[in-house]
Design a protein around this motif. Structure first.
Motif, short mmCIF file in Angstrom:
data_model
loop_
_atom_site.label_atom_id
_atom_site.label_comp_id
_atom_site.label_asym_id
_atom_site.label_seq_id
_atom_site.Cartn_x
_atom_site.Cartn_y
_atom_site.Cartn_z
N THR A 276 -61.88 132.91 15.51
CA THR A 276 -61.18 133.86 14.62
C THR A 276 -62.08 134.33 13.49
OG1 THR A 276 -59.10 132.78 15.13
CG2 THR A 276 -59.16 134.05 13.10
N ASN A 277 -62.91 133.43 12.99
CA ASN A 277 -63.77 133.77 11.85
C ASN A 277 -65.13 134.34 12.24
OD1 ASN A 277 -62.62 132.77 9.03
ND2 ASN A 277 -61.87 131.39 10.61
N CYS A 278 -65.38 134.44 13.55
CA CYS A 278 -66.66 134.94 14.05
C CYS A 278 -67.81 134.01 13.64
CB CYS A 278 -66.95 136.37 13.58
SG CYS A 278 -65.58 137.49 13.75
N PHE A 279 -67.60 132.70 13.75
CA PHE A 279 -68.66 131.72 13.49
C PHE A 279 -69.15 131.18 14.84
CE2 PHE A 279 -66.20 130.15 9.47
CZ PHE A 279 -66.56 131.29 8.78
N ALA B 30 -66.53 143.43 7.55
CA ALA B 30 -65.18 143.03 7.09
C ALA B 30 -64.16 143.74 7.97
CB ALA B 30 -64.98 143.41 5.63
N ARG B 31 -63.11 143.03 8.34
CA ARG B 31 -62.07 143.64 9.17
C ARG B 31 -60.87 144.06 8.32
NH1 ARG B 31 -61.95 138.70 13.40
NH2 ARG B 31 -62.57 137.67 11.48
N LEU B 32 -60.21 145.10 8.76
CA LEU B 32 -59.01 145.55 8.04
C LEU B 32 -57.82 144.71 8.51
CD1 LEU B 32 -59.44 149.44 7.97
CD2 LEU B 32 -59.53 147.85 6.04
N ASN B 33 -57.89 143.41 8.30
CA ASN B 33 -56.77 142.55 8.71
C ASN B 33 -55.85 142.31 7.50
OD1 ASN B 33 -58.26 140.78 7.17
ND2 ASN B 33 -59.09 139.66 8.92
N TRP B 34 -55.04 141.27 7.58
CA TRP B 34 -54.05 141.03 6.52
C TRP B 34 -54.68 140.85 5.15
CZ3 TRP B 34 -53.34 136.35 3.69
CH2 TRP B 34 -54.21 135.32 4.06
N ASP C 235 -69.99 147.37 12.09
CA ASP C 235 -69.60 146.14 12.77
C ASP C 235 -70.32 146.07 14.12
OD1 ASP C 235 -66.89 144.20 12.21
OD2 ASP C 235 -67.88 143.99 14.15
N ILE C 236 -70.53 144.85 14.56
CA ILE C 236 -71.23 144.66 15.83
C ILE C 236 -70.29 144.82 17.02
CG2 ILE C 236 -70.91 142.15 16.13
CD1 ILE C 236 -74.11 142.19 16.51
N TRP C 237 -68.99 144.77 16.76
CA TRP C 237 -68.02 144.79 17.85
C TRP C 237 -67.35 146.16 17.92
CZ3 TRP C 237 -62.52 143.20 18.95
CH2 TRP C 237 -62.39 142.79 20.28
N GLN D 281 -64.96 147.44 19.49
CA GLN D 281 -63.50 147.53 19.54
C GLN D 281 -62.81 147.28 18.21
OE1 GLN D 281 -61.54 145.52 22.90
NE2 GLN D 281 -63.55 145.34 23.80
N GLU D 282 -63.58 146.87 17.21
CA GLU D 282 -62.95 146.62 15.91
C GLU D 282 -62.44 147.92 15.28
OE1 GLU D 282 -62.16 143.65 14.73
OE2 GLU D 282 -61.11 144.75 13.18
N ALA D 283 -63.18 149.01 15.51
CA ALA D 283 -62.81 150.29 14.90
C ALA D 283 -61.42 150.71 15.39
CB ALA D 283 -63.85 151.35 15.26
N ASP E 229 -75.89 145.57 14.78
CA ASP E 229 -75.94 144.41 13.89
C ASP E 229 -76.16 144.90 12.46
OD1 ASP E 229 -78.90 144.77 14.92
OD2 ASP E 229 -79.01 143.69 13.02
N ILE E 230 -75.64 144.12 11.53
CA ILE E 230 -75.61 144.62 10.14
C ILE E 230 -77.02 144.87 9.61
CG2 ILE E 230 -75.09 143.83 7.77
CD1 ILE E 230 -72.38 142.84 9.01
N GLY E 231 -77.95 143.99 9.94
CA GLY E 231 -79.33 144.19 9.48
C GLY E 231 -79.85 145.55 9.93
N GLY F 245 -61.09 131.11 4.92
CA GLY F 245 -61.40 132.11 5.93
C GLY F 245 -60.21 132.94 6.38
N THR F 246 -60.35 133.48 7.59
CA THR F 246 -59.45 134.53 8.07
C THR F 246 -57.99 134.07 8.19
OG1 THR F 246 -61.30 135.49 9.27
CG2 THR F 246 -59.11 136.13 10.01
N TRP F 247 -57.78 132.85 8.57
CA TRP F 247 -56.40 132.37 8.69
C TRP F 247 -55.81 131.88 7.38
CZ3 TRP F 247 -57.14 129.14 13.79
CH2 TRP F 247 -56.77 129.93 14.90
P1 ADP Z 1 -63.82 139.02 5.86
O1 ADP Z 1 -62.77 137.99 6.17
O2 ADP Z 1 -64.84 138.56 4.90
O3 ADP Z 1 -63.21 140.34 5.53
P2 ADP Z 1 -64.08 139.28 8.69
O4 ADP Z 1 -64.22 137.94 9.30
O5 ADP Z 1 -62.73 139.89 8.73
O6 ADP Z 1 -64.65 139.26 7.22
O7 ADP Z 1 -65.07 140.28 9.42
C1 ADP Z 1 -66.32 139.92 9.87
C2 ADP Z 1 -66.79 141.03 10.78
O8 ADP Z 1 -68.19 140.98 10.82
C3 ADP Z 1 -66.28 140.91 12.22
O9 ADP Z 1 -65.60 142.08 12.60
C4 ADP Z 1 -67.56 140.70 13.03
O10 ADP Z 1 -67.52 141.38 14.27
C5 ADP Z 1 -68.61 141.27 12.13
N1 ADP Z 1 -69.93 140.69 12.29
C6 ADP Z 1 -70.26 139.39 12.31
N2 ADP Z 1 -71.59 139.22 12.42
C7 ADP Z 1 -72.12 140.46 12.46
C8 ADP Z 1 -73.44 140.96 12.55
N3 ADP Z 1 -74.50 140.17 12.62
N4 ADP Z 1 -73.61 142.30 12.57
C9 ADP Z 1 -72.54 143.12 12.51
N5 ADP Z 1 -71.28 142.70 12.40
C10 ADP Z 1 -71.07 141.39 12.37
#
Ligand code: ADP
Length: 580
Positions: A107-110, A292-296, A323-325, A327-329, A342-344, A439-441
């Motif tokens: 869930t936290n993308c770790f 960062a995700r547009l979650n709760w 974002d790297i994913w 489908q997040e958009a 990737d963010i870098g 974290g996220t939860w």
């Molecule tokens: P926060 O809770 O701080 O708002 P989130 O966990 O909701 O952050 O969002 C983290 C986002 O970062 C996820 O959508 C994930 O896909 C993205 N992410 C994680 N690592 C990378 C990376 N190396 N490059 C790009 N996006 C990443």
């Protein structure tokens, strides 16, 4: 009498060479080959010998009192190091205890790998009642990014390589690796075993954004009258700190760090808009999300912000999302400029497009943000200056704030309800990846597992700010902290209960309210019980002295900071999520 002549003849020399390696060794060799030298776990059948042999082979094995805490430790080790954190558990119940953390990591993308011993496939599949029988692979699959099982020693190299690649590539996450008991003693030729191992090449490949997507994002940003950048924990994970700083400073755009992105730039940076959060979120016209995700946590990009009931609803903005994913958009609102990579790489590409002629945001916007900020900072300073008796969350946290400022390399672990909310807004962070929390939860229970992992993988001082309720989830790991003699200073903000400690049984019966604990509990004695330092403090001065001494000595310390039991509000700042 021993008579050489009567001894049986020695067996004839074997034609087949003696096996020189086995499943135990191959798991160890495969992990070490990939630079993984630390595991968090709890020994027992069938992995006891694996933990012994790991230690014998120079790996660090950190043994916990409960698998959930070992799992949380592995998950945050993944976040801090960009290597998958390994959690090692026994079958069925141990596996299930580790599963919460596996789901948490996903869930936290770790990046994390839960390696679990398991019972025999043949018996499990026929439901014949094996010791700790459970179809672990099937259960784990629903809670992680990928799940694998290895049945033959010669496949261990592939299994571990796949687990590492799955955990680290793209959006990082949790991976499950099922290793049945029978696998470990399987023997094979040492050279063949060595040849079967895989050193994973480029496990988290860079993902370069498309030039037209970069241009679209830059055009949108340039058109903004009230731009805002939101940095999330994905940005912290990415370790692109210098480029992110250049982007923020070159554009001059105010930014909001999500809680684990605090310190990516110092919270005291003049462009940091944390103190004006409930103003900037609804007011901004273009918002750039970086990891960062547009979650709760961001009201799905369209709800009320955490500014409270009076805050304006936000939404209707235009969004850039890095974002790297892919489908997040559009997960919640339209993303006008998705920037996938990737963010870098994305931030570097954005920086390359931002020349010296880049227009600073309109001064009216910057002035409005600055004005809100200074108003709120002044209000907060007034509250922090008060010295009530008993202590309030704020008067205790004013001390923590000073101690963290004086020790910016210390890692701050934070969980609770009010203890979380107040700490997040009061305690400034100065360096990246120094704040790790629920974290996220928004879960509780991460506390002591995070403390152990942070101390082990960074060697830095750890300071944990815990609600008394939150601490209860992992409190027994104080023994683990003492056993490994880790530089962890736990501060419990003790108000005798969940949210607060003055609630009464609504029926007037003898049982206490479900929300209160034993009054005046002496949590500090837990740390003392295992040879660490305990302190029971009632004033900011005592708290300061105890924290400073803990940091000076680097000894395991638990400070029981007594605060007003009527001080907290229900669920902290997320009261509105309680169904009415
Ligand atoms: P926060 O809770 O701080 O708002 P989130 O966990 O909701 O952050 O969002 C983290 C986002 O970062 C996820 O959508 C994930 O896909 C993205 N992410 C994680 N690592 C990378 C990376 N190396 N490059 C790009 N996006 C990443």
């Amino acid at each position: 009498m021993d008579d050489v002549a009567t001894k049986p003849a020695a067996p004839a020399a074997q034609a087949i060479p003696q096996p020189a390696t086995d499943g135990f060794q191959l798991v160890i060799d495969a992990l070490k080959l990939n630079g993984i030298d630390t595991v968090f776990g709890l020994p027992g059948i069938p992995i006891t010998d694996l933990t012994r042999r790991m230690q014998k082979n120079g790996m660090r094995v950190i043994a916990f009192r409960h698998e959930q805490n070992a799992g949380y430790a592995a998950s945050i080790a993944g976040f801090l190091t960009q290597k998958p954190g390994i959690c090692l558990t026994v079958s069925a119940p141990g596996f299930l205890n580790g599963l919460t953390a596996l789901a948490h990591a996903t869930t936290n993308c770790f990046p994390m790998i839960l390696i679990s011993g398991s019972s025999e496939r043949e018996v499990v599949d026929l439901v014949q009642g094996d010791y700790e029988e459970m179809d672990q692979l099937a259960i784990a699959k629903t809670m992680c990014k990928a799940a694998f099982r290895v049945l033959h020693a010669e496949d261990i190299g592939v299994g571990i390589a796949r687990a590492i690649r799955a955990a680290l590539s793209g959006r990082p996450g949790g991976v499950y690796l099922d290793l049945p008991a029978k696998l470990f003693p399987q023997a094979m030729d040492a050279q063949a075993g060595k040849n079967s191992l895989i050193k994973v090449v480029d496990p988290a490949p860079r993902q370069i954004p498309a030039p037209e997507a970069v241009q679209r994002a830059l055009d949108l940003l340039k058109s903004a009258r009230k731009p805002l950048i939101i940095l999330g924990k994905g940005a912290a994970y990415a370790q692109a700190d210098a480029d992110i700083r250049v982007l923020v400073e070159k554009t001059g755009i105010p930014y909001l760090p999500m809680s684990m992105a605090k310190g990516l730039l110092p919270d005291t940076h003049e462009q940091c808009a944390s103190a004006a959060r409930s103003y900037v979120l609804p007011e901004a016209d273009v918002v750039m999300l970086i990891g960062a995700r547009l979650n709760w946590l961001l009201s799905q990009g369209k709800g009320k912000t955490w500014g409270g009931a009076t805050a304006k609803t936000w939404g209707g903005q235009k969004f850039v999302q890095v974002d790297i994913w892919p489908q997040e958009a559009d997960s919640n609102v339209r993303i006008d400029a998705p920037l996938v990579g990737d963010i870098g790489s994305c931030v570097k590409a954005l920086n390359a497009g931002i020349g010296s002629g880049w227009p600073k945001p309109p001064s009216a916007w910057l002035a409005a943000v600055a004005e809100r900020k200074s108003r709120n900072v002044a209000k907060m300073a007034e509250t922090l200056a008060k010295n009530p008796s008993p202590m309030s969350f704020q008067s205790a946290l004013a001390v923590v704030r000073d101690v963290v400022k004086a020790n910016p390399d210390a890692i701050l672990v934070n969980e609770g309800a009010n203890a979380l909310d107040f700490t997040r807004s009061i305690v400034d962070m100065y360096k990246p990846r120094k704040r790790i929390d629920v974290g996220t939860w928004g879960i509780m229970g991460i506390g002591m597992g995070y403390c152990v992992a942070a101390a082990v993988v960074t060697g830095q001082q750890v300071i944990a700010v815990e609600g008394d309720s939150a601490f209860g989830f992992s409190g027994m790991e104080t023994e683990t902290i003492c056993r490994y003699n880790l530089p962890v200073c736990v501060v419990i903000l003790n108000n005798n209960g969940v949210y607060r400690g003055d609630e009464k049984n609504a029926a007037g019966g003898a049982d206490p309210s479900p929300l209160v604990f034993v009054k005046d509990a002496r949590y500090e004695m837990l740390m003392q019980a295992f040879g660490g330092v305990g302190a029971h403090v009632k004033t900011p001065g005592e708290l300061r002295r105890a924290m400073e001494e803990a940091i000076r000595s680097r000894r395991p310390t638990l400070i029981n900071a007594v605060i007003d039991e009527a001080g907290g509000t229900e669920s902290g700042r997320i009261t509105s999520l309680n169904p009415k």
